[in-house]
Structure formats: structure tokens, C-alpha cells
Design an enzyme around this catalytic site. Structure first.
Site, PDB file in Angstrom:
ATOM      1  CB  ALA A   1      -2.172  21.860  -6.852  1.00  0.00           C
TER       2      ALA A   1
ATOM      3  CE1 TYR B   1      -5.357  13.713  -9.753  1.00  0.00           C
ATOM      4  CE2 TYR B   1      -6.550  14.814 -11.516  1.00  0.00           C
ATOM      5  CZ  TYR B   1      -5.761  13.769 -11.068  1.00  0.00           C
ATOM      6  OH  TYR B   1      -5.359  12.792 -11.952  1.00  0.00           O
TER       7      TYR B   1
ATOM      8  CG  ASP C   1      -1.870   1.152   1.260  1.00  0.00           C
ATOM      9  OD1 ASP C   1      -1.763   2.058   0.392  1.00  0.00           O
ATOM     10  OD2 ASP C   1      -2.739   1.180   2.154  1.00  0.00           O
TER      11      ASP C   1
ATOM     12  CG  ASN D   1      -0.171   3.542 -13.240  1.00  0.00           C
ATOM     13  OD1 ASN D   1      -0.704   4.353 -13.989  1.00  0.00           O
ATOM     14  ND2 ASN D   1      -0.824   2.503 -12.724  1.00  0.00           N
TER      15      ASN D   1
END
Length: 258
Positions: free
Chosen positions: A160, A158, A65, A92
Site C-alpha cells: 500500500a 507495505y 534520522d 531513497n
């Protein structure tokens, strides 16, 4: 069953168990890389490894995680047990919360900043010796949201983080080039991934879906959403393009030119 091969070329792909990450991993495998897939869900990782392994690719999986503070170090330790060289690192994994300025919470901002900016930086740092050893490359998966806003969808926090990732890509390309490491990014438009289907398309009514499809035709010069393979093709190019660094490659059907 084809025989497994060990090429000596390794690609590390975060979020590699489905969607863009899985497609990118497949494209890199077809170009001859063995894979180290990182994702949270063990079941999805195992399924992805079996799918990719059918092509003769050696696939290692790392359940992790990336929101955990020690994840980059633990992933790097796992990679180090497998190889001392990383030819391609694909950052990714990311997350998005869309909210107006008034409704944006500190927790949402911190979560996006950590996954979208800090994790790519920290994982790149942890794997830097292996990247230098391979004269490899880093590919950061960004978004068109760094450059283009959409009416009715508030994205300040987001956007930013995606702008920061793009700037980081340029800075690292400048810093690491003398060590032989290339750093590029892909800024996709909207891509029809399982996550896009689940979170965005599935809740729509038939009327909303029709309006959505009409909006896509209007907004994209090429008239369609992207596919995971569209992004994977670009990643394979950047992984092999030995005189390309510091590029933010828009793979968006022309969205950001309108």
C-alpha cells in the site's frame, strides 16, 4: 588525490551511505553533480564521503534520522546553508515490514507510512524552492511490491505504501511540471544490497539458498537479481532526461511482466 571541484549542480540523496543510495550517489557524481548525503549512521556517512570524494566529488553529509518528525525541515535547513538550488532529490530511504493481515500492527503501518510516503512528500515540499530554482527533478525509489505479489510473503501494508508513492509521483509530476520540476520513480526488483544480504540471505540454510537461487532464475526473465549499479544507471538517466516526467520505471529484470 584529485582536486575537488564545485560544479554548482547539487544532488541530495537520502539513505546515501550504502546500498542503492550510495550507488546512485556515485552515478550522479560521475555525471558531474556534487553531493549532499543524508543517513542516520555518521560512521557510514564518513566512509561513503571518503569513497566518493576520491573521484574529485564534493561531498557534504547530513546525519539525520528521517523517522523524526522534524527531520525534513532540519535537512532542508542544512541544504539551504550549502546551496539555493537542488538539481536532483533522490528519496531513497524506506522501510519494509512483511506480515499477514492478522499480524500487522498499527505501529508497523505507521512507521512504513511515515518513511515510505510522508517523508518523500515532506522533504520534496521543504526543498521545493531549491528544486524550482534549479529546474531540477525528484526521483522516488519505490518497489515492485506495488504491482506484484509473491506467494507466501504477505505485503498488504507495505505494498500500500509503495502504491501510494507511485501515485504521489504521478500527481507531483502533474503539479510541478509547469514550474520546471520533473518527478519520476524507480521500481526495482530484488537487488543484492548489503541490507538484502543481512536480512534475507544470511539466515538461509544451504538448501534454502539453493531454492532461492532457483526461484530467481524462474521468476526473472533475465535470470538474476539486480545490482545496485543497475538502479544507479536508471537514476542517472532520470536525472538527466529533460523530457521525462511522471514515469514509474520498472528496473526489475522483467519480474513484473510475468
Amino acid at each position: 588525490m584529485p582536486e575537488h571541484r564545485t560544479t554548482g549542480r547539487f544532488a541530495v540523496v537520502t539513505g546515501g551511505s550504502e546500498g542503492l543510495g550510495l550507488a546512485i550517489a556515485g552515478a550522479l557524481a560521475r555525471d558531474g553533480a556534487d553531493l549532499i548525503l543524508v543517513a542516520r549512521n555518521r560512521g557510514k556517512l564518513e566512509t561513503a564521503a571518503k569513497e566518493l570524494g576520491r573521484h574529485g566529488t564534493v561531498v557534504h553529509t547530513v546525519p539525520a534520522d528521517l523517522s523524526a518528525p522534524d527531520a525534513p525541515a532540519r535537512i532542508a535547513a542544512h541544504v539551504g546553508n550549502l546551496t539555493d538550488r537542488v538539481d536532483t532529490l533522490v528519496n531513497n530511504v524506506g522501510t519494509a515490514h512483511f506480515a499477514s493481515l492478522a499480524d500487522t500492527t498499527v505501529d508497523e503501518m505507521n512507521t512504513m507510512w511515515h518513511l515510505n510516503v510522508q517523508v518523500p512528500l515532506l522533504l520534496s515540499r521543504q526543498l521545493l524552492p531549491a528544486l524550482v530554482n534549479a529546474r531540477g527533478s525528484i526521483i522516488n525509489i519505490s518497489s515492485y511490491w506495488a504491482r506484484k505479489m509473491v506467494a507466501g510473503r504477505h505485503s498488504a501494508a507495505y505494498s500500500a505504501t509503495r502504491g501510494a508513492l507511485n501515485s504521489m509521483t504521478l500527481a507531483l509530476a502533474s503539479e510541478l511540471g509547469p514550474q520546471g520540476v520533473r518527478v519520476n520513480a524507480i521500481a526495482p526488483g530484488a537487488v543484492r544490497t548489503p541490507q538484502y544480504e543481512r536480512s534475507y540471505l544470511a539466515p538461509m540454510t544451504a538448501e534454502e539458498r539453493t531454492a532461492h537461487d532457483e526461484q530467481i532464475e524462474h521468476s526473472y526473465p533475465l535470470g538474476r537479481l539486480g545490482t545496485a549499479q543497475d538502479i544507479a544507471t536508471a537514476a542517472a538517466y532520470l536525472a538527466s532526461a529533460q523530457w521525462t516526467t511522471g514515469t514509474i520505471l520498472a528496473v526489475d529484470g522483467g519480474l513484473t511482466i510475468r
